[in-house]
Design a protein around this motif. Structure first.
Motif, PDB file in Angstrom:
ATOM      1  N   THR A 251      16.823  -5.128   4.812  1.00 20.22           N
ATOM      2  CA  THR A 251      16.848  -6.261   5.316  1.00 20.22           C
ATOM      3  C   THR A 251      17.310  -7.410   4.299  1.00 20.22           C
ATOM      4  O   THR A 251      17.362  -6.927   3.088  1.00 20.22           O
ATOM      5  CB  THR A 251      15.294  -6.528   5.781  1.00 20.22           C
ATOM      6  OG1 THR A 251      14.414  -6.688   4.631  1.00 20.22           O
ATOM      7  CG2 THR A 251      14.824  -5.537   6.719  1.00 20.22           C
ATOM      8  N   ARG A 252      17.562  -8.713   4.713  1.00 20.13           N
ATOM      9  CA  ARG A 252      17.856  -9.820   3.781  1.00 20.13           C
ATOM     10  C   ARG A 252      16.834  -9.930   3.015  1.00 20.13           C
ATOM     11  O   ARG A 252      17.074 -10.483   1.967  1.00 20.13           O
ATOM     12  CB  ARG A 252      18.303 -10.809   4.743  1.00 20.13           C
ATOM     13  CG  ARG A 252      19.569 -10.800   5.845  1.00 20.13           C
ATOM     14  CD  ARG A 252      19.688 -11.990   6.554  1.00 20.13           C
ATOM     15  NE  ARG A 252      20.754 -11.746   7.612  1.00 20.13           N
ATOM     16  CZ  ARG A 252      21.249 -12.857   8.430  1.00 20.13           C
ATOM     17  NH1 ARG A 252      20.628 -13.847   8.276  1.00 20.13           N
ATOM     18  NH2 ARG A 252      22.300 -12.455   9.131  1.00 20.13           N
ATOM     19  N   ARG A 253      15.750 -10.178   3.780  1.00 15.06           N
ATOM     20  CA  ARG A 253      14.460 -10.466   2.821  1.00 15.06           C
ATOM     21  C   ARG A 253      14.363  -9.492   1.782  1.00 15.06           C
ATOM     22  O   ARG A 253      14.342  -9.767   0.331  1.00 15.06           O
ATOM     23  CB  ARG A 253      13.356 -10.505   3.540  1.00 15.06           C
ATOM     24  CG  ARG A 253      12.293 -10.899   2.800  1.00 15.06           C
ATOM     25  CD  ARG A 253      10.704 -10.908   3.517  1.00 15.06           C
ATOM     26  NE  ARG A 253       9.503 -10.984   2.757  1.00 15.06           N
ATOM     27  CZ  ARG A 253       8.385 -10.774   2.768  1.00 15.06           C
ATOM     28  NH1 ARG A 253       8.065 -10.641   4.336  1.00 15.06           N
ATOM     29  NH2 ARG A 253       7.466 -11.038   2.128  1.00 15.06           N
ATOM     30  N   ALA A 298      22.493  -5.453  -1.872  1.00 17.43           N
ATOM     31  CA  ALA A 298      23.032  -5.779  -0.613  1.00 17.43           C
ATOM     32  C   ALA A 298      22.727  -5.336   0.771  1.00 17.43           C
ATOM     33  O   ALA A 298      22.160  -4.142   0.638  1.00 17.43           O
ATOM     34  CB  ALA A 298      24.760  -5.666  -0.492  1.00 17.43           C
ATOM     35  N   THR A 299      22.847  -5.690   1.877  1.00 19.46           N
ATOM     36  CA  THR A 299      22.590  -4.988   3.149  1.00 19.46           C
ATOM     37  C   THR A 299      23.741  -4.232   3.513  1.00 19.46           C
ATOM     38  O   THR A 299      24.993  -4.678   3.175  1.00 19.46           O
ATOM     39  CB  THR A 299      22.046  -6.158   4.292  1.00 19.46           C
ATOM     40  OG1 THR A 299      23.358  -7.048   4.364  1.00 19.46           O
ATOM     41  CG2 THR A 299      20.866  -6.743   3.940  1.00 19.46           C
ATOM     42  N   ARG A 554       5.269  -8.446   6.967  1.00 17.63           N
ATOM     43  CA  ARG A 554       6.127  -8.674   5.715  1.00 17.63           C
ATOM     44  C   ARG A 554       5.861 -10.232   5.530  1.00 17.63           C
ATOM     45  O   ARG A 554       6.674 -10.918   5.356  1.00 17.63           O
ATOM     46  CB  ARG A 554       7.461  -8.417   5.712  1.00 17.63           C
ATOM     47  CG  ARG A 554       7.826  -6.938   5.601  1.00 17.63           C
ATOM     48  CD  ARG A 554       7.344  -6.353   4.415  1.00 17.63           C
ATOM     49  NE  ARG A 554       7.604  -5.233   3.946  1.00 17.63           N
ATOM     50  CZ  ARG A 554       7.008  -4.063   4.441  1.00 17.63           C
ATOM     51  NH1 ARG A 554       5.783  -4.199   5.133  1.00 17.63           N
ATOM     52  NH2 ARG A 554       7.155  -2.859   4.193  1.00 17.63           N
ATOM     53  N   GLY A 555       4.717 -11.000   6.238  1.00 15.91           N
ATOM     54  CA  GLY A 555       4.427 -12.338   6.014  1.00 15.91           C
ATOM     55  C   GLY A 555       4.934 -13.208   7.181  1.00 15.91           C
ATOM     56  O   GLY A 555       5.092 -14.250   6.865  1.00 15.91           O
ATOM     57  N   ASP A 589       7.783  -3.383  -0.480  1.00 15.37           N
ATOM     58  CA  ASP A 589       8.117  -4.837  -0.637  1.00 15.37           C
ATOM     59  C   ASP A 589       7.260  -5.014  -1.812  1.00 15.37           C
ATOM     60  O   ASP A 589       6.349  -4.556  -2.310  1.00 15.37           O
ATOM     61  CB  ASP A 589       7.459  -5.430   0.681  1.00 15.37           C
ATOM     62  CG  ASP A 589       8.611  -5.911   1.662  1.00 15.37           C
ATOM     63  OD1 ASP A 589       9.753  -5.701   1.180  1.00 15.37           O
ATOM     64  OD2 ASP A 589       8.346  -6.552   2.722  1.00 15.37           O
ATOM     65  N   PHE A 590       7.681  -6.452  -2.393  1.00 10.19           N
ATOM     66  CA  PHE A 590       7.063  -6.818  -3.579  1.00 10.19           C
ATOM     67  C   PHE A 590       7.265  -8.187  -3.851  1.00 10.19           C
ATOM     68  O   PHE A 590       8.107  -8.537  -3.355  1.00 10.19           O
ATOM     69  CB  PHE A 590       7.572  -5.943  -4.946  1.00 10.19           C
ATOM     70  CG  PHE A 590       8.939  -6.148  -5.110  1.00 10.19           C
ATOM     71  CD1 PHE A 590       9.657  -5.169  -4.627  1.00 10.19           C
ATOM     72  CD2 PHE A 590       9.325  -7.179  -5.821  1.00 10.19           C
ATOM     73  CE1 PHE A 590      10.955  -5.282  -4.836  1.00 10.19           C
ATOM     74  CE2 PHE A 590      10.857  -6.956  -6.316  1.00 10.19           C
ATOM     75  CZ  PHE A 590      11.646  -6.346  -5.557  1.00 10.19           C
TER      76      PHE A 590
END
Length: 614
Positions: A251-253, A298-299, A554-555, A589-590
């Motif tokens: 993902t972009r995030r 990169a994606t 993821r928020g 995720d972090f």
């Protein structure tokens, strides 16, 4: 071995080929060039990315082109702006001595008027992305009545990117009497459909098996816990000080977070994703091509069209869902006779996916151990010593300083000098890795070298227990809204959420741990406490690590995973805030600012202690 001079090309094309330093054609060039030169039949050519497909269709089209006719005779469709410009540049190099040949690139994200003015100069070849090409056809700026060739380059990539309708519209609009040349790395279902609907009895050539990976690429995987992915990535960079590669994220995030964390940790890295402007993208790509960056995060979509032959590594931060995506990713290294390595960072529940992928690419993906701190320090130390041995010394430059330096250091003997050199160069690495943990796990989810898997605040997330669940009709958006309302903040990072029948679990930024606990105190009905995993005798590892499924967040709002059940109901609640809670980052995720947890050191750039977390 056959040379380009034996393929039937004219002298002016061969003069350009010789000037470019090409001697022997690649397998796809050796088969495709004579086929296109001698036949007007449609052609399907299957070959990996980076095997010289532009020359395979470009040289025979230039050979047969009518340079005196000022009409568009060939349209070449490709997935991205970068590839469009690269193909244009290659064709211009091939046509250098032909004289009156003009090639016009057309692509989105740029001034259409400028491209329309370019078309008014009557180029014989147009290279374009599907969207902009169709737009110019509809405007009447691109005349396609007289085209003889339509090339679909990286057809599978274009279809994966959602250009199906544009490609269909272009193919339907072009004259029926034309030669369609379809080049693709994989023969996916949509590519086969294009061939069936728009090509007439095509010839088919294939270099290697369909979907098979390049023989110049080694395939490795490293198995770690999901929330240790970033630490593993850093160690892989550290053990390969000369790495020059792409790190692929889903993902972009995730791309932004991984790149930001690498940069903050002192790595020579940057991100490439869809939120960048064209100018920003061009800047990043220019730095990467010049090797001013060693890691590009990169994606898949953002990386399409990157044409770099010298990549040493492709690193899959996640195992892609589609095996064809892995084929494309790995095909970006091991090009032009170079060797490369394709790496996948996986967790224990992805073993079956690896086996499926091996069957598809026809190659073994070899299990590797994430290097230990000691291994990394040794590798970098001896790499530095090798550089010192091989360095060319310019005595004229350093001679004015040698006498002063000799006097300054004359009290040291050779051994003392070596000790001080090693200490100066490697103290940071040695300190950083002194207590670094083993990141390796087996497919059962246990660490390879003994010991149970332990929870830890590796990426700055704390796991909380809240005494509301499905029975109280709580949903993920309700729970996030409740946290926002109670804390009176809307910027707290929320990780994974698990909604169970009578209670729920959620992860939140550990920086707000006390605020969350204090905000829910005195509510009377709703209780929030830090969850601590209940240990199970003889099972190896804590229950929380083994029941990582369902309801991931993821928020943000709107997740469809809120009502998934989890087997993770064997928890006991701590009283008070506690410091030993199960803190984790939720599936890889972090928080980019978090650098705790026995991590790796900076690989290429800064050795400043300000860039390190101990």
């Amino acid at each position: 071995m056959i040379t380009f001079h034996e393929l039937g090309l004219n002298k002016k094309l061969l003069q350009a080929v010789d000037e470019l330093g090409f001697v022997n054609p690649t397998p796809i060039q050796q088969q495709a060039i004579p086929q296109i030169l001698e036949s007007e039949k449609d052609l399907i050519a299957l070959a990996q990315t980076g095997t010289g497909k532009t020359a395979a269709f470009g040289l025979p089209i230039l050979e047969k082109l009518d340079a005196d006719s000022r009409t568009v005779q060939a349209i070449i469709l490709c997935p991205t702006r970068e590839l469009c410009l690269q193909i244009t540049k290659d064709l211009e190099n091939f046509a250098k001595f032909l004289g009156n040949v003009a090639i016009q690139p057309v692509y989105g994200g740029a001034d259409a008027l400028k491209q329309i003015n370019g078309l008014k100069k009557n180029p014989q070849i147009v290279v374009g992305t599907p969207g902009r090409t169709l737009d110019l056809i509809k405007r009447g700026a691109l005349k396609i009545n007289n085209i003889n060739w339509l090339v679909l380059d990286e057809a599978d990539e274009m279809l994966n990117m959602g250009f199906r309708e544009d490609i269909d519209s272009i193919l339907e609009t072009t004259p029926s009497e034309k030669q369609v040349l379809l080049f693709s790395a994989t023969m996916m279902k949509e590519v086969r459909r294009i061939a069936s609907e728009y090509m007439h009895k095509p010839e088919e050539i294939s270099i290697g098996k369909t979907n098979e990976g390049s023989n110049d690429v080694e395939h490795h995987y490293y198995m770690v816990r999901a929330n240790d992915r970033y630490l593993a990535l850093k160690r892989l960079a550290d053990i390969n000080p000369n790495v020059y590669g792409i790190v692929f994220c889903r993902t972009r995030r995730e791309t932004k977070e991984v790149a930001d964390a690498l940069i903050e940790d002192g790595y020579n890295a940057d991100a490439l994703h869809g939120d960048l402007s064209q100018a920003q993208r061009d800047t990043v790509m220019d730095k990467f091509r010049r090797k001013q960056l060693q890691l590009l995060v990169a994606t898949d979509v953002a990386a399409r069209g990157i044409d770099v032959n010298e990549l040493t590594h492709v690193i899959n931060y996640n195992l892609p869902d589609d095996p064809e995506v892995y084929v494309h990713r790995s095909g970006r290294t091991g090009r032009a006779g170079n060797k490369g390595v394709s790496i996948v960072i996986v967790h224990s529940r992805e073993g079956r996916k690896l086996k499926d992928l091996e069957r598809i690419i026809g190659k073994k993906i070899e299990a590797k151990q994430v290097p230990t701190g000691k291994e990394i320090v040794e590798k970098r130390l001896f790499a530095t010593i090798d550089k010192i041995e091989k360095i060319d010394v310019d005595y004229s430059q350093i001679e004015p300083y040698l006498e002063t330096i000799s006097q300054k250091l004359e009290w040291m003997d050779r051994d003392e000098l070596l000790k001080r050199f090693v200490s100066l160069e490697f103290t940071t690495f040695l300190d950083y890795y002194k207590h670094a943990k083993d990141l390796n796990v087996s497919e059962s989810g246990r660490e390879e070298r003994g010991g149970k898997i332990r929870g830890g605040n590796v990426h700055g997330m704390t796991r909380f227990h809240i005494n509301v669940g499905q029975k109280q009709q709580i949903k993920i958006p309700n729970l996030i809204g409740l946290i926002n309302e109670k804390t009176r903040k809307r910027d707290i990072e929320i990780g994974k959420i698990e909604i169970l029948r009578n209670f729920s679990f959620f992860e939140a930024d550990s920086a707000h741990e006390q605020l969350i606990l204090e905000s829910f105190k005195g509510d009377g009905e709703i209780e929030v406490q830090i969850s601590i995993p209940e240990k199970k005798e003889g099972r190896g590892g804590d229950r929380n690590e083994r029941s990582d499924r369902g309801g991931e967040r993821r928020g943000g709002y709107g997740s469809k995973g809120g009502d998934r059940r989890s087997s993770g109901n064997g928890y006991k609640k701590s009283s008070g805030s506690g410091s030993g809670g199960n803190r984790r980052s939720g599936g890889g995720d972090f928080k980019s600012k978090s650098k705790s947890g026995g991590g790796s050191s900076s690989s290429f750039a800064s050795r400043s202690k300000g860039k390190r977390s101990r």
